[in-house]
Design a protein around this motif. Structure first.
Motif, PDB file in Angstrom:
ATOM      1  N   LYS A 464       0.986  -1.410  -0.340  1.00  0.00           N
ATOM      2  CA  LYS A 464      -0.189   0.135   0.010  1.00  0.00           C
ATOM      3  C   LYS A 464       0.484   1.026  -0.009  1.00  0.00           C
ATOM      4  O   LYS A 464       0.503   2.087   0.725  1.00  0.00           O
ATOM      5  N   THR A 480       2.533   6.786   1.210  1.00  0.00           N
ATOM      6  CA  THR A 480       1.583   5.992   0.879  1.00  0.00           C
ATOM      7  C   THR A 480       0.212   6.356   1.293  1.00  0.00           C
ATOM      8  O   THR A 480      -0.475   6.117   2.155  1.00  0.00           O
ATOM      9  N   THR A 483      -3.757  12.237   3.145  1.00  0.00           N
ATOM     10  CA  THR A 483      -5.941  12.036   3.608  1.00  0.00           C
ATOM     11  C   THR A 483      -5.878  13.485   3.522  1.00  0.00           C
ATOM     12  O   THR A 483      -5.395  14.258   3.212  1.00  0.00           O
ATOM     13  N   ASN A 488     -12.565   7.458   0.806  1.00  0.00           N
ATOM     14  CA  ASN A 488     -12.451   7.216   1.417  1.00  0.00           C
ATOM     15  C   ASN A 488     -11.961   5.984   1.636  1.00  0.00           C
ATOM     16  O   ASN A 488     -11.933   5.007   2.564  1.00  0.00           O
ATOM     17  N   LYS A 489     -10.811   5.378   0.052  1.00  0.00           N
ATOM     18  CA  LYS A 489     -10.764   4.214   0.527  1.00  0.00           C
ATOM     19  C   LYS A 489      -8.871   3.400   1.151  1.00  0.00           C
ATOM     20  O   LYS A 489      -8.255   5.430   1.234  1.00  0.00           O
ATOM     21  N   LEU A 490      -8.817   2.805   1.272  1.00  0.00           N
ATOM     22  CA  LEU A 490      -6.907   2.789   1.136  1.00  0.00           C
ATOM     23  C   LEU A 490      -6.353   3.145  -0.001  1.00  0.00           C
ATOM     24  O   LEU A 490      -6.485   2.199  -0.758  1.00  0.00           O
ATOM     25  N   LYS A 492      -4.379   1.597  -2.341  1.00  0.00           N
ATOM     26  CA  LYS A 492      -3.959   0.187  -3.132  1.00  0.00           C
ATOM     27  C   LYS A 492      -3.092   0.718  -4.485  1.00  0.00           C
ATOM     28  O   LYS A 492      -3.880   0.802  -5.428  1.00  0.00           O
ATOM     29  N   ASP A 508      -4.820   4.771  -8.542  1.00  0.00           N
ATOM     30  CA  ASP A 508      -5.502   4.521  -7.317  1.00  0.00           C
ATOM     31  C   ASP A 508      -6.908   3.891  -7.914  1.00  0.00           C
ATOM     32  O   ASP A 508      -8.176   5.165  -7.719  1.00  0.00           O
TER      33      ASP A 508
END
Length: 562
Positions: A464, A480, A483, A488-490, A492, A508
């Motif tokens: 990630k 990484t 924000t 609002n997803k991780l 990756k 993304d």
């Protein structure tokens, strides 16, 4: 999208951080909305706050404070003592008979000096160091190639001999590597020093630009130029390569007649480097041209590809792109018309894992299941590399013509990046300085690209993170995500590419956007443009971005730079 986190937002008040800026405190250099002016005044009553319209910011001179008399401002300058003085200093008769000037007059004189030195740095010194860096970098690449040719010659001569001489071949090749590494280290050290000076020069130019534009006299007087240091240019190093001198086969005197390497060395070019005057630094707009990000990126065109799912895209030119998806076909499209020009089927029944275009315009693709890296020349497919115990994933072509491949071990417990010159492995990048793996283990999607500063950038879906190392393989930073994320997803990351400004762009998929970060890992903004499941990325020579969208199987061409 929250306007406070949008990359295209207007300037906000420094106090409430929500209202639009309307005024400016020229004393404290603070942006304010009208509602916060009173609060700013009451926060520090000891200062004579000067509130002006935002368009008139920095119009009020900020006189230096006197070091001898608190709360006194220096409006005069003593040339004899070479320092600003206040009225109390003058009244004390310490400067009786000294030549005095108004401090604003000295300000103009100081600005003229700084402008002259800024121009010297900008127009002559900076491009000279850029030229030196390019020269040394070209020599590094040339040495890599010629030492590779040297090793190949030794190997070919060794193949004519019996297996008993293999150990001698290995010893000579090790000596070649030792010589090469020694010269590369010497040149790399000089390149690092030159790049450090380039960075320092850019910082000085930026400081001078800020000082020229400021009304803060204390900041202006603090500017100290290092122009004389940069004018003292380093010696120009010329590597002299060893030669392999083969001998006739004679079993009794094997070690003597097999061949020997002449000594390697570095000499100094008497002519050395010379100052350049035809180029300017990026700040001056010509080396390289500075391109600003659009406030609102725009979609130029959309191309339907016809795959079941679409993974990757690679630019052949500014008019043509290669794509691959969930089948064994690689398709070439005309960008302007969206028409299919050509389709090539991979050698095995497996789908290509990734595609790239070499400097000569050939297509390279990796076959994860078959453990091969293949090249398409004149529509014929050749196996360039066949791996053992490892499986190739993403591939990219570098500025030097090498190939960078990220691969997984068969047991999915290791991952590494390997640089190839042709089919010859010349460098492996796997661990950091502490011996810890740089990349996550497991058969995750990872993509690789080379930045303009020669950094190697890997988007590691399993970790990630985006992992960036320098050309030598030393970790520079990990990115990484930013924000708040758009959905609002991780984070990756998948596809990755760079542009002419050394910015890094990362797909993304889960947040339906592309991240833009600078070459040092600082987030700049998002690109969304109605993207849906972005996967593969590439840029053309005009810095247009191409995004392969997984599920709607379209490639979007996006203009995001001015």
């Amino acid at each position: 999208m929250d306007p406070r986190t949008s990359a295209q937002d207007v300037m906000r008040c420094d106090l409430c951080e929500t209202a639009v800026v309307q005024t400016h405190c020229d004393t404290c250099l603070v942006k304010l909305c009208k509602a916060c002016v009173g609060e700013h005044f009451s926060a520090d009553l000891s200062k004579p706050h000067k509130i002006v319209d935002f368009k008139d910011r920095k119009s009020t001179p900020l006189y230096p404070g006197c070091t001898s008399h608190d709360k006194e401002q220096c409006e005069m300058y003593c040339k004899h003592c070479d320092r600003p003085v206040c009225l109390s200093c003058l009244a004390s008769k310490q400067h009786l008979g000294h030549e005095l000037s108004k401090v604003l007059q000295v300000l103009d004189e100081k600005k003229d000096i700084i402008i002259k030195e800024r121009n010297e740095l900008n127009d002559m010194i900076y491009p000279t160091y850029q030229d030196m860096a390019s020269n040394v970098q070209n020599r590094l690449s040339q040495i890599e190639k010629e030492y590779g040719d040297l090793s190949t010659a030794i190997t070919k001569h060794g193949e004519d001999w019996h297996r008993e001489i293999d150990i001698l071949v290995k010893k000579l090749k090790a000596k070649v590597d030792e010589m090469k590494n020694k010269q590369l280290q010497t040149l790399q050290k000089q390149l690092n020093e030159i790049n450090k000076n380039i960075s320092d020069i850019k910082e000085e130019i930026n400081s001078m630009e800020t000082a020229i534009d400021t009304n803060n006299l204390s900041q202006l007087f603090s500017i100290m130029s290092n122009v004389p240091r940069y004018l003292n240019l380093p010696h120009k190093l010329i590597p002299l390569l060893p030669k392999f001198i083969p001998g006739k086969i004679h079993w009794e005197e094997l070690s003597k007649i097999f061949g020997a390497l002449s000594p390697s060395s570095l000499t100094t070019d008497k002519n050395g480097y010379s100052m350049k005057t035809t180029q300017k630094s990026p700040e001056a707009g010509s080396y390289p041209p500075v391109k600003q990000l659009f406030d609102e990126p725009e979609t130029v065109t959309t191309i339907d590809t016809g795959y079941v799912t679409l993974y990757n895209v690679a630019c052949l030119s500014d008019e043509e792109i290669w794509t691959n998806g969930y089948d064994s076909n690689m398709k070439l499209f005309n960008i302007n018309h969206g028409s299919l020009l050509k389709s090539i089927t991979a050698k095995s029944v497996n789908k290509p894992w990734d595609i790239a275009v070499t400097k000569s315009g050939d297509v390279v693709y990796t076959d994860y299941s078959d453990r091969t890296m293949n090249i398409v020349k004149n529509e014929k497919i050749e196996v360039v590399i066949r791996l053992e115990n490892w499986r190739p994933g993403s591939v990219c072509s570098t500025s030097s013509g090498d190939l960078l491949v990220i691969m997984d071990s068969d047991d999915n417990k290791q991952a590494k990046v390997v640089r190839y010159s042709g089919s010859t492995e010349i460098k492996t990048i796997q661990f950091d300085d502490k011996g810890k793996p740089l990349y996550s283990s497991g058969s995750y999607s990872r993509y690789i690209t080379e930045n303009k500063n020669l950094d190697i950038c890997v988007s590691d879906w399993g970790a990630k993170a985006v992992v960036v190392v320098n050309q030598a393989g030393k970790l520079r930073f990990r990115y990484t995500g930013h924000t708040p994320a758009l959905q609002n997803k991780l984070f990756k990351p998948l596809g990755i590419t760079t542009d002419s400004q050394s910015r890094i762009l990362i797909a993304d998929r889960d947040n339906h956007c592309v991240h833009i970060i600078d070459q040092d890992g600082q987030f700049l903004r998002y690109i969304d443009c109605g993207l849906s499941n972005p996967w593969g990325l590439c840029t053309d020579t005009n810095d247009n971005l191409f995004v392969a969208q997984l599920l709607n199987i379209q490639v979007k061409k996006i203009k995001y730079l001015q």
